[in-house]
Design a protein around this motif. Structure first.
Motif, mmCIF file in Angstrom:
data_model
loop_
_atom_site.group_PDB
_atom_site.id
_atom_site.type_symbol
_atom_site.label_atom_id
_atom_site.label_comp_id
_atom_site.label_asym_id
_atom_site.label_seq_id
_atom_site.Cartn_x
_atom_site.Cartn_y
_atom_site.Cartn_z
ATOM 1 N N LYS A 82 -57.319 -68.180 48.224
ATOM 2 C CA LYS A 82 -57.212 -68.345 46.776
ATOM 3 C C LYS A 82 -56.998 -69.814 46.373
ATOM 4 N N THR A 83 -57.770 -70.270 45.402
ATOM 5 C CA THR A 83 -57.538 -71.584 44.814
ATOM 6 C C THR A 83 -56.380 -71.436 43.835
ATOM 7 N N VAL A 84 -55.274 -72.131 44.125
ATOM 8 C CA VAL A 84 -54.084 -71.999 43.272
ATOM 9 C C VAL A 84 -54.007 -73.087 42.217
ATOM 10 N N ARG A 85 -54.775 -74.158 42.394
ATOM 11 C CA ARG A 85 -54.789 -75.214 41.388
ATOM 12 C C ARG A 85 -56.119 -75.941 41.456
ATOM 13 N N PHE A 86 -56.666 -76.226 40.286
ATOM 14 C CA PHE A 86 -57.928 -76.949 40.120
ATOM 15 C C PHE A 86 -57.605 -78.132 39.234
ATOM 16 N N LEU A 87 -57.586 -79.339 39.793
ATOM 17 C CA LEU A 87 -57.180 -80.530 39.056
ATOM 18 C C LEU A 87 -58.361 -81.470 38.867
ATOM 19 N N VAL A 88 -58.646 -81.823 37.640
ATOM 20 C CA VAL A 88 -59.743 -82.729 37.331
ATOM 21 C C VAL A 88 -59.162 -84.110 37.013
ATOM 22 N N ALA A 89 -59.534 -85.076 37.852
ATOM 23 C CA ALA A 89 -59.106 -86.464 37.687
ATOM 24 C C ALA A 89 -57.617 -86.591 37.342
ATOM 25 N N PRO A 90 -56.748 -86.043 38.201
ATOM 26 C CA PRO A 90 -55.312 -86.114 37.904
ATOM 27 C C PRO A 90 -54.753 -87.506 38.148
ATOM 28 N N ASP A 91 -53.573 -87.754 37.585
ATOM 29 C CA ASP A 91 -52.880 -88.982 37.941
ATOM 30 C C ASP A 91 -52.000 -88.680 39.161
ATOM 31 N N GLU A 92 -51.355 -89.685 39.681
ATOM 32 C CA GLU A 92 -50.565 -89.527 40.894
ATOM 33 C C GLU A 92 -49.460 -88.482 40.735
ATOM 34 N N ALA A 93 -48.754 -88.510 39.616
ATOM 35 C CA ALA A 93 -47.642 -87.579 39.397
ATOM 36 C C ALA A 93 -48.134 -86.136 39.323
ATOM 37 N N GLU A 94 -49.241 -85.903 38.623
ATOM 38 C CA GLU A 94 -49.768 -84.544 38.499
ATOM 39 C C GLU A 94 -50.237 -84.010 39.851
ATOM 40 N N ASP B 250 -45.460 -77.976 44.025
ATOM 41 C CA ASP B 250 -45.326 -76.637 43.438
ATOM 42 C C ASP B 250 -46.004 -75.585 44.317
ATOM 43 N N ALA B 251 -47.172 -75.908 44.845
ATOM 44 C CA ALA B 251 -47.884 -74.968 45.716
ATOM 45 C C ALA B 251 -47.119 -74.737 47.012
ATOM 46 N N LEU B 252 -46.564 -75.789 47.576
ATOM 47 C CA LEU B 252 -45.782 -75.656 48.811
ATOM 48 C C LEU B 252 -44.534 -74.813 48.595
ATOM 49 N N GLU B 253 -43.923 -74.967 47.436
ATOM 50 C CA GLU B 253 -42.691 -74.232 47.143
ATOM 51 C C GLU B 253 -42.961 -72.837 46.596
ATOM 52 N N GLY B 254 -44.215 -72.468 46.460
ATOM 53 C CA GLY B 254 -44.561 -71.142 45.975
ATOM 54 C C GLY B 254 -44.419 -70.984 44.480
ATOM 55 N N LYS B 255 -44.316 -72.078 43.724
ATOM 56 C CA LYS B 255 -44.171 -72.004 42.272
ATOM 57 C C LYS B 255 -45.490 -71.662 41.596
ATOM 58 N N ILE B 256 -46.602 -71.907 42.287
ATOM 59 C CA ILE B 256 -47.915 -71.489 41.768
ATOM 60 C C ILE B 256 -48.585 -70.661 42.845
ATOM 61 N N ASN B 257 -49.188 -69.587 42.441
ATOM 62 C CA ASN B 257 -49.847 -68.692 43.404
ATOM 63 C C ASN B 257 -51.262 -68.456 42.981
#
Length: 116
Positions: free
Chosen positions: A90-102, A109-116
């Motif tokens: 499963k793709t848990v996040r799709f980021l378009v041209a993010p900055d470093e912080a995002e 968040d993905a490592l900590e299970g905050k997004i699934n």
């Protein structure tokens, strides 16, 4: 320091990379070696820095490579770089041209299970 980010060479390599998502978090960067080069090059040391601190899988896919142009269309990429964070199948996040912080917070968040 060598890079902790590996370039995907071809479709066969991509299949092997995707299979690793069952073991650990997988971060794929769709980048361009020709188009959007400056933006993608700006993100390279940022991604390298994040990857060096993690025990997960980080890969780049050059959409200017003929083998990956169709994959870029299938993924409906609209800008580069685009990052996919994958857990299992499963793709848990799709980021378009993010900055470093995002990018960093999305990986955390993905490592900590905050997004699934």
């Amino acid at each position: 320091m060598s890079s902790s980010v590996t370039a995907v060479r071809d479709r066969s390599d991509l299949k092997q990379v995707m299979a690793k998502a069952n073991e650990k978090l997988l971060v794929l960067e769709f980048m361009g070696s020709v188009s959007y080069r400056s933006t993608c090059e700006y993100m390279k040391p940022i991604l390298d820095g994040i990857a060096a601190k993690k025990d997960d899988y980080f890969y780049t896919i050059d959409v200017n490579n003929d083998q990956f142009k169709e994959i870029a269309k299938e993924a409906r990429l609209q800008a580069l770089p685009t990052f996919l964070i994958v857990k299992g199948t499963k793709t848990v996040r799709f980021l378009v041209a993010p900055d470093e912080a995002e990018l960093s917070s999305s990986i955390e968040d993905a490592l900590e299970g905050k997004i699934n």
